[in-house]
Scaffold this motif. Structure first.
Motif, mmCIF file in Angstrom:
data_model
loop_
_atom_site.group_PDB
_atom_site.id
_atom_site.type_symbol
_atom_site.label_atom_id
_atom_site.label_comp_id
_atom_site.label_asym_id
_atom_site.label_seq_id
_atom_site.Cartn_x
_atom_site.Cartn_y
_atom_site.Cartn_z
ATOM 1 N N ALA A 148 0.832 -1.207 0.000
ATOM 2 C CA ALA A 148 0.000 0.000 0.000
ATOM 3 C C ALA A 148 0.866 1.257 0.000
ATOM 4 O O ALA A 148 1.974 1.275 0.559
ATOM 5 N N THR A 149 0.378 2.286 -0.635
ATOM 6 C CA THR A 149 1.103 3.567 -0.695
ATOM 7 C C THR A 149 0.308 4.640 0.040
ATOM 8 O O THR A 149 -0.893 4.504 0.281
ATOM 9 N N ASN A 150 0.993 5.708 0.374
ATOM 10 C CA ASN A 150 0.363 6.870 1.015
ATOM 11 C C ASN A 150 -0.431 6.452 2.252
ATOM 12 O O ASN A 150 -1.615 6.781 2.414
ATOM 13 N N VAL A 151 0.243 5.713 3.125
ATOM 14 C CA VAL A 151 -0.389 5.209 4.350
ATOM 15 C C VAL A 151 -0.239 6.253 5.450
ATOM 16 O O VAL A 151 0.869 6.727 5.744
ATOM 17 N N HIS B 282 -5.268 5.063 3.499
ATOM 18 C CA HIS B 282 -4.260 5.040 2.437
ATOM 19 C C HIS B 282 -4.952 5.210 1.093
ATOM 20 O O HIS B 282 -6.161 4.972 0.951
#
Length: 388
Positions: free
Chosen positions: A322-325, A377
């Motif tokens: 996952a990105t931008n958590v 996220h």
């Protein structure tokens, strides 16, 4: 260097109708550098718009932005201070309202209380001197069109709000104008009836093949009915695009914030690689990732705009991929039936992130509650970068 083509919006298209994309298409209505001043106040500031035949076009903006003034100039109730308005190639300067092939439907409906429904619908035709048999036939057609055949002999006070709205619409259509102007036409209706009437207007406009120009401050109304929307602010034109493009690809912080709900992260570009930008954000504990390229210079200040429904929320940490958590705490919850809205106050920040989640099931084993610690996220391509 050739300009980069605009990214296609993900929003839906109401119908396969887009004459504005055809360079050879001739617009029905053209506003050319139109300015309107009232004394020292500039209500409309150098606006140019092309509107095409059979288009359902919305002027959208807050009160006082100039949208009604623009419509009134097209109707002939106001004259431009400068600039030009043409309809079907004809310059409308000096043409009185009653000689323009447009008709206007007002928010108040302005029905004559002493007249029946059919008399109200036929009033304009009678004023024009149309023969009585033709008036009767036209009124009959209009009653059928708006599904009020059984109410022809009633007076306005004997009708519901929605029925009065349809009488006003039939009266506006009876003279068969080239363009129907609608000034906040659904403002007096309750929410459920307003939603039903929006679809009725869309169907009616397509059936008649007319051009509709609507003034509204209701974003949902404009998004539902329009082929294109012109967003206005302080007399200026901010963006003209389809509903999907307006929502998914706003061209400024103002449009992003005015249309629907938005999370705006103020950031600075720190790097670019493989079609992604890294962004430093004071409200995030780590750098954010966004879709972009090296055309956005390192050090540039940009806003990352992310719609609430594109943000995921969970009690457990998301997968490692996952990105931008971001971590936070549930600040507030709104249950709307079909959707739940979560306000998440980010860890070590005053920033509150809005998350919308569809209620896909009737029950939930581990519901998210007030004061819960949560993770939010979103994907790098979930947002759009804004410099204006």
């Amino acid at each position: 260097m050739a300009p980069k083509p605009a990214q296609k919006a993900l929003g839906p298209i109401r119908r396969s109708f887009a004459p504005w994309l055809d360079p050879s298409a001739v617009p029905l209505i053209r506003f050319e550098n139109v300015v309107k001043r009232f004394g020292e106040f500039t209500a409309v500031d150098d606006i140019s718009i092309d509107i095409h035949s059979r288009e359902f076009f919305s002027l959208l903006g807050p009160s006082g932005c100039g949208k009604t003034t623009l419509m009134r100039m097209l109707a002939g109730f106001e004259e431009p201070t400068s600039g030009r308005i043409t309809l079907a190639g004809q310059d409308l300067a000096g043409t009185p309202p009653y000689r323009r092939p447009v008709n206007m439907m007002f928010q108040s409906y302005a029905l004559f209380p002493h007249m029946t429904v059919e008399q109200n619908i036929g009033f304009g035709l009678k004023q024009e001197g149309m023969p009585k048999p033709e008036i009767a036939e036209r009124v009959k057609d209009m009653l059928r069109l708006v599904k009020l055949d059984a109410f022809a002999a009633r007076k306005p006070h004997q009708l519901s709000g929605g029925q009065r709205q349809r009488v006003a619409l039939a009266r506006s259509l009876a003279k068969k104008p080239k363009v129907l102007l609608l000034d906040e036409p659904l403002g007096a209706l309750d929410k459920k009836l307003r939603e039903e009437t929006q679809f009725e207007l869309m169907d009616l406009q397509m059936e008649l093949g007319l051009t509709f120009l609507i003034v509204t401050h209701d974003q949902e109304e404009a998004m539902t009915m329009s082929d294109r929307i012109a967003v206005m602010n302080h007399g200026k034109l901010v963006q003209v695009a389809t509903p999907g493009e307006i929502y998914e690809q706003p061209n400024s912080r103002y449009v992003a914030d005015f249309i629907g709900d938005i999370n705006l992260f103020e950031t600075k570009v720190t790097g670019a690689a493989d079609g992604r930008l890294t962004l430093a954000c004071a409200d995030a504990s780590a750098e954010l990732l966004a879709a972009g390229d090296a055309a956005t210079p390192v050090g540039a200040d940009v806003a990352l705009a992310v719609r609430p429904e594109k943000v995921r929320i969970s009690l457990e940490p998301p997968p490692a991929t996952a990105t931008n958590v971001l971590k936070g705490e549930i600040w507030d919850i709104a249950y709307l039936g079909d959707w739940s809205v979560f306000l998440v106050k980010l860890e070590n920040s005053e920033k509150v992130v809005r998350v919308s989640r569809a209620n896909m099931t009737r029950t939930e084993e581990t519901p998210i509650a007030w004061d819960d610690k949560v993770f939010v996220h979103f994907a790098p391509d979930a947002g759009v970068l804004l410099t204006a």
